[in-house]
Write a protein that holds these residues in place. Structure first.
Motif, PDB file in Angstrom:
ATOM      1  N   ASP A 249       0.722 137.663 -18.460  1.00  0.00           N
ATOM      2  CA  ASP A 249       0.517 136.133 -18.916  1.00  0.00           C
ATOM      3  C   ASP A 249       1.532 135.709 -19.525  1.00  0.00           C
ATOM      4  O   ASP A 249       1.799 135.763 -20.845  1.00  0.00           O
ATOM      5  CB  ASP A 249      -0.512 136.364 -19.734  1.00  0.00           C
ATOM      6  N   TYR A 250       2.457 134.890 -19.043  1.00  0.00           N
ATOM      7  CA  TYR A 250       3.618 134.201 -19.440  1.00  0.00           C
ATOM      8  C   TYR A 250       3.422 133.039 -20.270  1.00  0.00           C
ATOM      9  O   TYR A 250       4.136 132.206 -20.868  1.00  0.00           O
ATOM     10  CB  TYR A 250       4.641 133.999 -18.528  1.00  0.00           C
ATOM     11  N   GLY A 251       2.287 132.339 -19.903  1.00  0.00           N
ATOM     12  CA  GLY A 251       1.992 130.955 -20.467  1.00  0.00           C
ATOM     13  C   GLY A 251       2.462 129.785 -19.802  1.00  0.00           C
ATOM     14  O   GLY A 251       2.667 130.081 -18.552  1.00  0.00           O
ATOM     15  N   PRO A 252       2.492 128.796 -20.495  1.00  0.00           N
ATOM     16  CA  PRO A 252       2.913 127.347 -19.648  1.00  0.00           C
ATOM     17  C   PRO A 252       4.189 127.773 -19.252  1.00  0.00           C
ATOM     18  O   PRO A 252       5.351 128.316 -19.627  1.00  0.00           O
ATOM     19  CB  PRO A 252       3.114 126.456 -20.963  1.00  0.00           C
ATOM     20  N   LEU A 253       4.323 127.299 -17.747  1.00  0.00           N
ATOM     21  CA  LEU A 253       5.771 127.211 -16.964  1.00  0.00           C
ATOM     22  C   LEU A 253       6.265 125.747 -16.959  1.00  0.00           C
ATOM     23  O   LEU A 253       5.400 125.023 -16.463  1.00  0.00           O
ATOM     24  CB  LEU A 253       5.456 128.021 -15.766  1.00  0.00           C
ATOM     25  N   SER A 254       7.393 125.593 -17.327  1.00  0.00           N
ATOM     26  CA  SER A 254       7.721 124.157 -17.243  1.00  0.00           C
ATOM     27  C   SER A 254       8.874 124.125 -16.038  1.00  0.00           C
ATOM     28  O   SER A 254       9.608 125.236 -15.633  1.00  0.00           O
ATOM     29  CB  SER A 254       8.725 123.881 -18.658  1.00  0.00           C
ATOM     30  N   VAL A 255       8.915 122.626 -15.426  1.00  0.00           N
ATOM     31  CA  VAL A 255      10.015 122.508 -14.459  1.00  0.00           C
ATOM     32  C   VAL A 255      10.933 121.590 -14.847  1.00  0.00           C
ATOM     33  O   VAL A 255      10.579 120.615 -15.850  1.00  0.00           O
ATOM     34  CB  VAL A 255       9.288 122.342 -13.035  1.00  0.00           C
ATOM     35  N   THR A 256      12.223 121.575 -14.378  1.00  0.00           N
ATOM     36  CA  THR A 256      13.114 120.535 -14.647  1.00  0.00           C
ATOM     37  C   THR A 256      14.156 120.371 -13.709  1.00  0.00           C
ATOM     38  O   THR A 256      14.400 121.601 -12.963  1.00  0.00           O
ATOM     39  CB  THR A 256      13.798 120.467 -16.075  1.00  0.00           C
ATOM     40  N   GLY A 257      14.718 119.413 -13.472  1.00  0.00           N
ATOM     41  CA  GLY A 257      15.909 119.395 -12.167  1.00  0.00           C
ATOM     42  C   GLY A 257      16.185 118.000 -11.661  1.00  0.00           C
ATOM     43  O   GLY A 257      15.882 117.017 -12.206  1.00  0.00           O
TER      44      GLY A 257
ATOM     45  N   THR B  91      14.093 124.032 -11.705  1.00  0.00           N
ATOM     46  CA  THR B  91      14.426 125.447 -12.590  1.00  0.00           C
ATOM     47  C   THR B  91      12.972 125.648 -12.940  1.00  0.00           C
ATOM     48  O   THR B  91      12.450 124.600 -13.737  1.00  0.00           O
ATOM     49  CB  THR B  91      15.296 125.340 -13.696  1.00  0.00           C
ATOM     50  N   PHE B  92      12.362 126.865 -12.715  1.00  0.00           N
ATOM     51  CA  PHE B  92      11.124 127.248 -13.461  1.00  0.00           C
ATOM     52  C   PHE B  92      11.461 128.370 -14.613  1.00  0.00           C
ATOM     53  O   PHE B  92      11.832 129.184 -14.378  1.00  0.00           O
ATOM     54  CB  PHE B  92      10.377 128.013 -12.433  1.00  0.00           C
ATOM     55  N   THR B  93      10.815 127.700 -15.806  1.00  0.00           N
ATOM     56  CA  THR B  93      10.941 128.498 -16.975  1.00  0.00           C
ATOM     57  C   THR B  93       9.462 128.551 -17.723  1.00  0.00           C
ATOM     58  O   THR B  93       8.963 127.912 -17.789  1.00  0.00           O
ATOM     59  CB  THR B  93      11.833 127.714 -18.091  1.00  0.00           C
ATOM     60  N   VAL B  94       9.584 129.675 -18.373  1.00  0.00           N
ATOM     61  CA  VAL B  94       8.472 130.065 -19.394  1.00  0.00           C
ATOM     62  C   VAL B  94       9.147 130.637 -20.508  1.00  0.00           C
ATOM     63  O   VAL B  94      10.291 130.641 -20.793  1.00  0.00           O
ATOM     64  CB  VAL B  94       7.565 131.181 -18.809  1.00  0.00           C
ATOM     65  N   GLY B  95       8.346 130.912 -21.674  1.00  0.00           N
ATOM     66  CA  GLY B  95       8.886 131.314 -22.904  1.00  0.00           C
ATOM     67  C   GLY B  95       9.789 132.384 -22.969  1.00  0.00           C
ATOM     68  O   GLY B  95      10.620 132.678 -23.698  1.00  0.00           O
ATOM     69  N   ALA B  96       9.344 133.401 -21.992  1.00  0.00           N
ATOM     70  CA  ALA B  96      10.240 134.806 -22.132  1.00  0.00           C
ATOM     71  C   ALA B  96      11.481 134.432 -21.191  1.00  0.00           C
ATOM     72  O   ALA B  96      12.314 135.434 -21.182  1.00  0.00           O
ATOM     73  CB  ALA B  96       9.282 135.752 -21.235  1.00  0.00           C
ATOM     74  N   GLY B  97      11.699 133.168 -20.560  1.00  0.00           N
ATOM     75  CA  GLY B  97      12.917 133.190 -19.782  1.00  0.00           C
ATOM     76  C   GLY B  97      12.584 132.415 -18.489  1.00  0.00           C
ATOM     77  O   GLY B  97      11.743 131.617 -18.325  1.00  0.00           O
ATOM     78  N   SER B  98      13.659 132.472 -17.745  1.00  0.00           N
ATOM     79  CA  SER B  98      13.682 131.599 -16.397  1.00  0.00           C
ATOM     80  C   SER B  98      13.382 132.401 -15.093  1.00  0.00           C
ATOM     81  O   SER B  98      13.798 133.640 -14.742  1.00  0.00           O
ATOM     82  CB  SER B  98      14.886 130.989 -16.289  1.00  0.00           C
ATOM     83  N   PHE B  99      12.781 131.935 -14.255  1.00  0.00           N
ATOM     84  CA  PHE B  99      12.254 132.575 -12.864  1.00  0.00           C
ATOM     85  C   PHE B  99      13.352 132.116 -11.838  1.00  0.00           C
ATOM     86  O   PHE B  99      13.184 132.339 -10.521  1.00  0.00           O
ATOM     87  CB  PHE B  99      10.966 131.886 -12.317  1.00  0.00           C
ATOM     88  N   GLY B 100      14.100 131.184 -12.324  1.00  0.00           N
ATOM     89  CA  GLY B 100      15.450 130.660 -11.458  1.00  0.00           C
ATOM     90  C   GLY B 100      15.272 129.274 -10.772  1.00  0.00           C
ATOM     91  O   GLY B 100      14.014 128.696 -11.303  1.00  0.00           O
ATOM     92  N   SER B 101      15.918 128.955 -10.015  1.00  0.00           N
ATOM     93  CA  SER B 101      15.726 127.632  -9.372  1.00  0.00           C
ATOM     94  C   SER B 101      15.458 127.522  -7.864  1.00  0.00           C
ATOM     95  O   SER B 101      15.873 128.573  -7.043  1.00  0.00           O
ATOM     96  CB  SER B 101      17.372 126.747  -9.584  1.00  0.00           C
ATOM     97  N   TYR B 102      14.493 126.687  -7.654  1.00  0.00           N
ATOM     98  CA  TYR B 102      13.987 126.749  -6.025  1.00  0.00           C
ATOM     99  C   TYR B 102      14.121 125.273  -5.645  1.00  0.00           C
ATOM    100  O   TYR B 102      13.911 124.261  -6.435  1.00  0.00           O
ATOM    101  CB  TYR B 102      12.756 127.368  -6.363  1.00  0.00           C
ATOM    102  N   SER B 103      14.302 125.247  -4.255  1.00  0.00           N
ATOM    103  CA  SER B 103      14.018 123.888  -3.682  1.00  0.00           C
ATOM    104  C   SER B 103      12.553 123.700  -3.146  1.00  0.00           C
ATOM    105  O   SER B 103      11.889 124.421  -2.482  1.00  0.00           O
ATOM    106  CB  SER B 103      14.982 123.974  -2.341  1.00  0.00           C
ATOM    107  N   GLU B 104      12.129 122.344  -3.660  1.00  0.00           N
ATOM    108  CA  GLU B 104      10.606 121.803  -3.050  1.00  0.00           C
ATOM    109  C   GLU B 104      11.143 120.638  -2.304  1.00  0.00           C
ATOM    110  O   GLU B 104      11.213 119.525  -3.058  1.00  0.00           O
ATOM    111  CB  GLU B 104       9.912 121.384  -4.339  1.00  0.00           C
ATOM    112  N   VAL B 105      10.974 120.698  -0.971  1.00  0.00           N
ATOM    113  CA  VAL B 105      11.115 119.276  -0.138  1.00  0.00           C
ATOM    114  C   VAL B 105      10.083 119.012   0.507  1.00  0.00           C
ATOM    115  O   VAL B 105       9.008 119.460   0.819  1.00  0.00           O
ATOM    116  CB  VAL B 105      12.223 119.995   1.175  1.00  0.00           C
ATOM    117  N   LEU B 106       9.999 117.523  -0.134  1.00  0.00           N
ATOM    118  CA  LEU B 106       8.561 116.742   0.193  1.00  0.00           C
ATOM    119  C   LEU B 106       8.836 115.803   1.645  1.00  0.00           C
ATOM    120  O   LEU B 106      10.040 115.235   1.162  1.00  0.00           O
ATOM    121  CB  LEU B 106       8.142 116.026  -0.670  1.00  0.00           C
TER     122      LEU B 106
END
Length: 267
Positions: free
Chosen positions: A226-234, A249-264
């Motif tokens: 349970d990492y809690g709220p996950l924020s995105v920015t980019g 970039t996907f980030t939670v309180g414990a750190g970052s999950f890294g950056s990912y591409s979301e193509v719409l």
């Protein structure tokens, strides 16, 4: 002293006249053919607007002249009859003319998968100049910026989740703000709509900005803990014909999950 001034004036005048004479230069050689430029971009719109490739002569033709132009297939990624058509593969200069043009019509729909390049060459002939015998034309699908057009149903290819699914893009608070509905509403708790802003950075260039915002709660059972709220920015690239490539970039309180591409991509 007066004589000195007169002599000095005559000397300066002579130098100016001599300099002007030296700057005058008139081409009196043969009439040779070449492309007016080496390359250009052609922004193809849904109206399939034409592009005129200019060809010039170094001196006005004394009589009508016709030249052949060929497509260099080995140097081109665009295919004639698919990505573009030609009105003719010949150009004609009337007597006294120094400019003629080759009419190219791009295929808007065929360029949806990306820009293409076509290389033209003047067919070998004795009237060829020693320069600019080829011309590179970059065909680029282009849409005027229009928020009413950009809103609607999209398919997102999500690198974060590893699969594709439908989302809806709606207008935000102003003409450059958008909201993606359902971007992360795929079974994770507290899923939020994601807002992004389009920025105009050039005459026809646009980028996207995603300010830091909560996307969902990264908790079990989807996540290992349970990492809690996950924020995105980019930021991202914008194709005004209906494509947004967001690098988040996907980030939670414990750190970052890294950056990912979301193509719409608009449906």
């Amino acid at each position: 002293m007066k004589k000195l001034y007169i002599n000095l004036f005559v000397l300066i005048t002579s130098v100016v006249i001599f300099s002007c004479d030296r700057e005058r230069h008139f081409y009196d050689g043969p009439s040779l053919v070449q492309f007016a430029n080496s390359s250009s971009d052609y922004f193809v719109q849904s109206t399939n607007n034409e592009f005129e490739v200019l060809v010039g002569l170094t001196a006005a033709a004394s009589e009508s002249k016709t030249f052949d132009i060929v497509v260099v297939d080995s140097l081109s990624t665009a295919e004639e009859g698919v990505h573009f058509t030609l009105e003719s593969q010949q150009i004609t200069f009337g007597a006294g003319e120094t400019l003629a043009s080759l009419s190219v019509t791009g295929n808007f729909d065929a360029l949806a998968d990306g820009s293409r390049t076509v290389v033209f060459a003047l067919q070998d002939n004795p009237d060829a100049a020693s320069f600019r015998q080829t011309f590179e034309l970059n065909l680029i699908q282009f849409c005027e910026y229009d928020q009413d057009f950009l809103v609607g149903e999209y398919t997102v290819n999500s690198e974060f989740w590893g699969f594709s699914y439908p989302v809806n893009v709606v207008a935000g608070a102003d003409e450059f703000t958008y909201v993606i509905e359902g971007l992360y509403d795929i079974g994770v708790p507290n899923a939020q709509d994601i807002t992004f802003v389009i920025n105009q950075v050039g005459e026809i260039e646009y980028t996207a900005t995603v300010e830091t915002q909560v996307a969902f709660d990264a908790n079990t059972p989807v996540f290992a803990a349970d990492y809690g709220p996950l924020s995105v920015t980019g930021t991202g690239a914008v194709n005004t014909c209906g494509e947004f490539a967001l690098n988040l970039t996907f980030t939670v309180g414990a750190g970052s999950f890294g950056s990912y591409s979301e193509v719409l991509i608009k449906n």
